[in-house]
Design a protein around this motif. Structure first.
Motif, PDB file in Angstrom:
ATOM      1  N   THR A  29       2.565   1.645  -3.409  1.00  0.00           N
ATOM      2  CA  THR A  29       1.581   2.099  -4.400  1.00  0.00           C
ATOM      3  C   THR A  29       1.288   3.586  -4.232  1.00  0.00           C
ATOM      4  O   THR A  29       1.227   4.328  -5.214  1.00  0.00           O
ATOM      5  N   LYS A  30       1.121   4.033  -2.975  1.00  0.00           N
ATOM      6  CA  LYS A  30       0.867   5.453  -2.720  1.00  0.00           C
ATOM      7  C   LYS A  30       2.033   6.320  -3.197  1.00  0.00           C
ATOM      8  O   LYS A  30       1.828   7.363  -3.825  1.00  0.00           O
ATOM      9  N   LYS A  71       2.024   6.520  -6.968  1.00  0.00           N
ATOM     10  CA  LYS A  71       0.957   7.400  -7.455  1.00  0.00           C
ATOM     11  C   LYS A  71       1.306   8.871  -7.271  1.00  0.00           C
ATOM     12  O   LYS A  71       0.828   9.727  -8.004  1.00  0.00           O
ATOM     13  N   MET A  72       2.142   9.142  -6.274  1.00  0.00           N
ATOM     14  CA  MET A  72       2.573  10.518  -6.013  1.00  0.00           C
ATOM     15  C   MET A  72       3.778  10.901  -6.870  1.00  0.00           C
ATOM     16  O   MET A  72       4.275  12.012  -6.772  1.00  0.00           O
ATOM     17  N   ARG A 122       1.726  16.596   0.442  1.00  0.00           N
ATOM     18  CA  ARG A 122       0.502  16.293   1.190  1.00  0.00           C
ATOM     19  C   ARG A 122      -0.047  17.497   1.964  1.00  0.00           C
ATOM     20  O   ARG A 122      -1.045  17.384   2.650  1.00  0.00           O
ATOM     21  N   PHE A 139       0.889   8.763   6.986  1.00  0.00           N
ATOM     22  CA  PHE A 139       0.894   8.661   5.520  1.00  0.00           C
ATOM     23  C   PHE A 139      -0.417   8.109   5.029  1.00  0.00           C
ATOM     24  O   PHE A 139      -0.978   7.191   5.413  1.00  0.00           O
ATOM     25  N   ILE A 166       0.844  -1.204   0.000  1.00  0.00           N
ATOM     26  CA  ILE A 166       0.000   0.000   0.000  1.00  0.00           C
ATOM     27  C   ILE A 166       0.876   1.251   0.000  1.00  0.00           C
ATOM     28  O   ILE A 166       0.625   2.202  -0.744  1.00  0.00           O
ATOM     29  N   ILE A 167       1.906   1.232   0.821  1.00  0.00           N
ATOM     30  CA  ILE A 167       2.822   2.371   0.898  1.00  0.00           C
ATOM     31  C   ILE A 167       3.512   2.582  -0.444  1.00  0.00           C
ATOM     32  O   ILE A 167       3.574   3.707  -0.951  1.00  0.00           O
TER      33      ILE A 167
END
Length: 177
Positions: free
Chosen positions: A7-8, A11-12, A48, A177, A4-5
């Motif tokens: 992937t995030k 995406k950023m 963010r 995060f 998940i981390i």
């Protein structure tokens, strides 16, 4: 959790090195607490940020990081320090300091860095870029120092990145995060 981390971060549009480095950790907290690249941390926070108040805290943090490289600025060259100080004044809501003042100071610091780099590209001249980055942090701008082949430069760069990471953790002991 790790996937998940990753992937995030992807995406950023995080840099490949940061994404690969993060893969060794199972949680974001582990990665945050072990990160030795303050500029990665500043980049992530900048991406963010939700409001002006948060942006100003980030600017103050980036300015402290940028101060680490002032020792490399040519004696008598004040524009990088002035850029940092102007950004700090803006972030601290000093009366009469506008975002345009920050942009102007950042532009002057950038001109100083460019002139120094054109005259003799070296690790020392890259320091001026750090000051410029701090002054421009209001827009979450971040720029990497130019690469050099010197082993001394590499060691000093690593030490500076690590110290910057320590500064970031002073402002952001943990980061969700």
């Amino acid at each position: 959790m790790r996937e998940i981390i990753i992937t995030k971060l992807q995406k950023m549009d995080a840099c490949i090195d940061a994404v690969e480095w993060t893969k060794q950790y199972n949680t974001f907290d582990e990665a945050w607490n072990n990160c030795d690249r303050g500029h990665w941390m500043l980049w992530l926070i900048g991406r963010r940020i939700k409001n002006l108040k948060q942006r100003k805290v980030l600017v103050l943090c980036a300015c402290q990081c940028a101060r680490l490289s002032l020792k490399y600025v040519k004696k008598g060259e004040r524009r990088p320090l002035e850029a940092i100080e102007t950004a700090e004044k803006w972030a601290n809501n000093e009366k009469g300091i506008t975002i345009q003042d920050v942009k102007n100071a950042a532009s002057a610091a950038n001109a100083a860095a460019y002139a120094a780099y054109a005259a003799a590209p070296s690790a020392a001249n890259a320091a001026a870029y750090a000051a410029y980055a701090a002054a421009a942090a209001y827009a979450a701008a971040s720029s990497a120092a130019s690469a050099a082949s010197s082993a001394a430069y590499a060691a000093n760069r690593k030490k500076t990145f690590n110290k910057c990471a320590e500064i970031v953790r002073e402002f952001y002991p943990s980061y969700k995060f």
